[in-house]
Design a protein around this motif. Structure first.
Motif, PDB file in Angstrom:
ATOM      1  N   UNK A  81       0.826  -1.205   0.000  1.00  0.00           N
ATOM      2  CA  UNK A  81       0.000   0.000   0.000  1.00  0.00           C
ATOM      3  C   UNK A  81       0.862   1.258   0.000  1.00  0.00           C
ATOM      4  N   UNK A  82       1.875   1.291   0.859  1.00  0.00           N
ATOM      5  CA  UNK A  82       2.706   2.499   0.944  1.00  0.00           C
ATOM      6  C   UNK A  82       3.606   2.671  -0.279  1.00  0.00           C
ATOM      7  N   UNK A  83       4.038   1.583  -0.894  1.00  0.00           N
ATOM      8  CA  UNK A  83       4.802   1.710  -2.143  1.00  0.00           C
ATOM      9  C   UNK A  83       3.920   2.280  -3.257  1.00  0.00           C
ATOM     10  N   UNK A  84       2.684   1.815  -3.322  1.00  0.00           N
ATOM     11  CA  UNK A  84       1.745   2.354  -4.311  1.00  0.00           C
ATOM     12  C   UNK A  84       1.424   3.818  -4.016  1.00  0.00           C
ATOM     13  N   UNK A  85       1.261   4.142  -2.755  1.00  0.00           N
ATOM     14  CA  UNK A  85       1.009   5.524  -2.371  1.00  0.00           C
ATOM     15  C   UNK A  85       2.172   6.413  -2.802  1.00  0.00           C
ATOM     16  N   UNK A  86       3.389   5.951  -2.576  1.00  0.00           N
ATOM     17  CA  UNK A  86       4.566   6.718  -2.990  1.00  0.00           C
ATOM     18  C   UNK A  86       4.594   6.888  -4.515  1.00  0.00           C
ATOM     19  N   UNK A  87       4.435   5.782  -5.248  1.00  0.00           N
ATOM     20  CA  UNK A  87       4.555   5.826  -6.711  1.00  0.00           C
ATOM     21  C   UNK A  87       3.442   6.638  -7.364  1.00  0.00           C
ATOM     22  N   UNK A  88       2.215   6.445  -6.908  1.00  0.00           N
ATOM     23  CA  UNK A  88       1.080   7.041  -7.605  1.00  0.00           C
ATOM     24  C   UNK A  88       0.684   8.417  -7.082  1.00  0.00           C
ATOM     25  N   UNK A  89       0.991   8.697  -5.830  1.00  0.00           N
ATOM     26  CA  UNK A  89       0.637  10.011  -5.282  1.00  0.00           C
ATOM     27  C   UNK A  89       1.867  10.920  -5.163  1.00  0.00           C
ATOM     28  N   UNK A  90       2.876  10.475  -4.450  1.00  0.00           N
ATOM     29  CA  UNK A  90       4.065  11.311  -4.231  1.00  0.00           C
ATOM     30  C   UNK A  90       4.796  11.575  -5.548  1.00  0.00           C
ATOM     31  N   UNK A  91       5.010  10.509  -6.340  1.00  0.00           N
ATOM     32  CA  UNK A  91       5.677  10.647  -7.631  1.00  0.00           C
ATOM     33  C   UNK A  91       4.699  10.982  -8.753  1.00  0.00           C
ATOM     34  N   UNK A  92       3.429  11.152  -8.429  1.00  0.00           N
ATOM     35  CA  UNK A  92       2.369  11.519  -9.381  1.00  0.00           C
ATOM     36  C   UNK A  92       2.254  10.534 -10.541  1.00  0.00           C
TER      37      UNK A  92
END
Length: 188
Positions: free
Chosen positions: A25-36
């Motif tokens: 979940x947190x890897x996806x959050x980083x990739x899709x939200x933080x890294x847009x």
């Protein structure tokens, strides 16, 4: 009534599955939200699920392309939208997976574990399919050496989803005797 090794092994696998779910979940959050959603994020090139920007020599700046420009390059608009839909759906599904794992452990029924496996399998398939479709459509502009942290995070999330799918049968086989959450919380 429970052997200590059975309880410890089942608890370790249960907590491992929860940690893997949180990690994905947190890897996806980083990739899709933080890294847009950008899988390439360089000063001269930014390519992601919402961005397709290439360096324009004459203007001397990064120029973001529209769908019609991408179609002129041979990139299919429908495939890009489908890839985006697949990958971002996984973020939503992964937000529910820890709760499904807890529920399956608490209920300890075949049906509860089947729902968990279906969600995990669907998540892994959608992420692999969406990322693969995106890479196929944009491969003319992407070199492996340019892939950034967003791509690595998506690959890591895929790995963690697959590990959850492999850990679940081991967890279920090792958990043939009903073992409630409270015994894992206090006994591990």
């Amino acid at each position: 009534i429970f052997s200590p090794s059975l309880r410890t092994g089942a608890c370790q696998l249960y907590w491992s599955m929860l940690l893997l779910a949180a990690g994905s979940f947190f890897l996806l959050l980083y990739a899709l939200m933080w890294e847009a959603g950008n899988i390439i994020n360089l000063p001269h090139k930014r390519i992601g699920f919402y961005n397709f920007c290439l360096w324009n020599q004459t203007a001397g700046e990064l120029q973001c392309l529209e769908f019609k420009d991408l179609m002129d390059m041979g990139v299919d608009q429908f495939d890009l939208v489908l890839a985006r839909l697949c990958v971002y759906t996984v973020q939503v599904l992964c937000s529910f997976s820890p709760f499904l794992i807890i529920q399956a452990q608490y209920a300890n029924t075949r049906e509860a574990w089947e729902v968990t496996v279906v969600v995990l399998g669907l998540s892994a398939a959608l992420l692999a399919g969406g990322l693969g479709l995106f890479l196929r459509e944009t491969c003319v502009c992407i070199q492996l050496s340019e892939l950034s942290g967003g791509f690595m995070a998506l690959a890591g999330a895929q790995t963690l989803l697959l590990l959850q799918l492999f850990a679940r049968p081991v967890f279920q086989a090792g958990n043939s005797v009903p073992l409630k959450i409270s015994s894992c919380a206090t006994g591990c």
